[in-house]
Design a protein around this motif. Structure first.
Motif, PDB file in Angstrom:
ATOM      1  N   GLU A  33       0.832  -1.206   0.000  1.00 36.38           N
ATOM      2  CA  GLU A  33       0.000   0.000   0.000  1.00 36.38           C
ATOM      3  C   GLU A  33       0.866   1.255   0.000  1.00 36.38           C
ATOM      4  O   GLU A  33       0.517   2.272  -0.600  1.00 36.38           O
ATOM      5  N   GLN A  34       2.017   1.151   0.670  1.00 34.38           N
ATOM      6  CA  GLN A  34       2.938   2.292   0.726  1.00 34.38           C
ATOM      7  C   GLN A  34       3.776   2.402  -0.536  1.00 34.38           C
ATOM      8  O   GLN A  34       4.109   3.496  -0.980  1.00 34.38           O
ATOM      9  N   GLU A  35       4.120   1.245  -1.099  1.00 29.72           N
ATOM     10  CA  GLU A  35       4.975   1.212  -2.295  1.00 29.72           C
ATOM     11  C   GLU A  35       4.500   0.068  -3.183  1.00 29.72           C
ATOM     12  O   GLU A  35       4.821  -1.094  -2.930  1.00 29.72           O
ATOM     13  N   PRO A  36       3.697   0.354  -4.240  1.00 35.35           N
ATOM     14  CA  PRO A  36       3.106  -0.696  -5.074  1.00 35.35           C
ATOM     15  C   PRO A  36       4.124  -1.606  -5.761  1.00 35.35           C
ATOM     16  O   PRO A  36       3.816  -2.763  -6.046  1.00 35.35           O
ATOM     17  N   ASP A  37       5.314  -1.099  -6.047  1.00 38.77           N
ATOM     18  CA  ASP A  37       6.321  -1.940  -6.702  1.00 38.77           C
ATOM     19  C   ASP A  37       6.936  -2.874  -5.670  1.00 38.77           C
ATOM     20  O   ASP A  37       7.514  -2.430  -4.666  1.00 38.77           O
ATOM     21  N   ALA A  38       6.820  -4.194  -5.896  1.00 40.92           N
ATOM     22  CA  ALA A  38       7.240  -5.168  -4.895  1.00 40.92           C
ATOM     23  C   ALA A  38       8.738  -5.081  -4.584  1.00 40.92           C
ATOM     24  O   ALA A  38       9.155  -5.176  -3.433  1.00 40.92           O
ATOM     25  N   ARG A  39       9.569  -4.902  -5.621  1.00 43.90           N
ATOM     26  CA  ARG A  39      11.013  -4.831  -5.373  1.00 43.90           C
ATOM     27  C   ARG A  39      11.361  -3.603  -4.536  1.00 43.90           C
ATOM     28  O   ARG A  39      12.189  -3.663  -3.624  1.00 43.90           O
ATOM     29  N   ALA A  40      10.726  -2.476  -4.850  1.00 43.22           N
ATOM     30  CA  ALA A  40      10.985  -1.263  -4.080  1.00 43.22           C
ATOM     31  C   ALA A  40      10.495  -1.417  -2.646  1.00 43.22           C
ATOM     32  O   ALA A  40      11.151  -0.973  -1.700  1.00 43.22           O
ATOM     33  N   ALA A  41       9.336  -2.094  -2.476  1.00 43.70           N
ATOM     34  CA  ALA A  41       8.808  -2.308  -1.126  1.00 43.70           C
ATOM     35  C   ALA A  41       9.753  -3.185  -0.316  1.00 43.70           C
ATOM     36  O   ALA A  41       9.996  -2.943   0.868  1.00 43.70           O
TER      37      ALA A  41
END
Length: 344
Positions: free
Chosen positions: A14-22
């Motif tokens: 929810e905070q960062e939709p891109d999984a790698r960035a999250a």
């Protein structure tokens, strides 16, 4: 990654939709020790999957991520759907109407007989039978569905371990049969042996995959009641098979009926709830001689081995030989308590 479950992953995305960035953001917030340990565990998971793929290329494990086309849609109704699912077998098994059949690990002979009839008939009518591959009712539901394979049935086992680990160990052969003819699912990575909490948690997946959950036998604190509770929370149908009011293994299932669950008084009740028509009635086996006499003596239901010679009007030795012949042919079942019944 240690300490990061479905709820935590959902919050991260929810905070960062891109999984790698999250993932990168999360790793910055945890200690180097945890990040290193997580990396090692991830490498171990990949190694386990690679090993499985080499050993059984036709059963290579697959990773289903939430939101992907192959991810079971019913799981998105959960408040904490598994971010990933590991799968082995036929994913199209879930394309059929799905019914969960669950119950106690300490099934009675009555419970086993009813489970065979329900699972076999529902699978033969085109349903996918879902359960947790535990001892007792679960295992009986899976094996009976597999035996109805010729009629088009399927079975799905949701595990509380990694998909490569048969549990209990006595179900190793059943595990292999489901991997080949049905579907194995787990939210735990290959090689993970699970723990006390992983088995109750897998029950929410069973409930979410099925449009109907049937509890055959359940004690007052049975895990099957957890599955039923999840199904009710999801707005799914719940049914139970009535049992003797003084039987410990029926306390929970009878309570479900008292509290409003559908009653399964006959297999046609289950078919009606699923909107299925009964499978074509199979003709009786082509038998003759002593085997026919023994088979006909079982028409009214289960009979003790000691009583069969009288029922079949046969000498003991010939009756036992006929029972063995019928067992080998897969026509009757003789359990460890010495009771014989037709295979439904």
């Amino acid at each position: 990654m240690p300490g990061l479950g479905p709820a935590g992953i959902r919050t991260l995305l929810e905070q960062e939709p891109d999984a790698r960035a999250a993932l990168g953001s999360y790793q910055k917030r945890v200690s180097a020790d945890i990040a290193s340990r997580a990396s090692t565990e991830a490498e171990g998971t990949l190694s386990s999957m690679a090993l499985l793929a080499r050993l059984r290329p036709e059963l290579a494990p697959r990773v289903l991520t939430s939101g992907s086309a192959e991810y079971p849609a019913g799981l998105m109704d959960l408040s904490d759907p598994p971010p990933t699912l590991f799968a082995m077998g036929k994913l199209n098994a879930l394309d059929r109407p799905c019914v969960a059949i669950v119950g106690t690990r300490r099934a009675s002979r009555y419970g086993e007989r009813i489970t065979r009839g329900l699972a076999g008939t529902l699978a033969g009518a085109g349903a996918c039978v879902i359960s947790g591959m535990a001892a007792g009712i679960d295992g009986m539901a899976h094996s009976s569905a597999l035996e109805a394979e010729g009629a088009g049935g399927r079975t799905v086992a949701v595990l509380g371990t990694g998909i490569d680990i048969p549990y209990p160990a006595a179900h190793r052969s059943l595990h292999e049969r489901i991997a080949t003819s049905g579907l194995l699912l787990s939210e735990l990575p290959p090689g993970e042996r699970g723990g006390p909490g992983s088995f109750p948690r897998r029950n929410r997946i069973i409930a979410a995959l099925a449009q109907l959950t049937i509890v055959v036998e359940a004690g007052a604190r049975s895990g099957a009641l957890i599955t039923a509770a999840h199904a009710l929370d999801l707005g799914r149908m719940v049914a139970a098979v009535p049992g003797p009011i003084d039987a410990p293994e029926s306390v929970g299932s009878n309570a479900l009926i008292r509290d409003g669950a559908h009653v399964i008084a006959d297999v046609t009740d289950a078919l009606a709830l699923m909107g299925l028509t009964p499978p074509p009635r199979r003709a009786g086996p082509d038998l003759s001689g002593d085997a026919r006499k023994v088979y006909d003596a079982l028409q009214s239901g289960t009979v003790r081995v000691d009583d069969l010679p009288t029922r079949a009007a046969l000498p003991v030795e010939r009756c036992l030989a006929a029972i063995t012949e019928l067992e080998v042919a897969g026509t009757v079942v003789c359990d460890l308590t010495g009771e014989v019944s037709r295979r439904i």
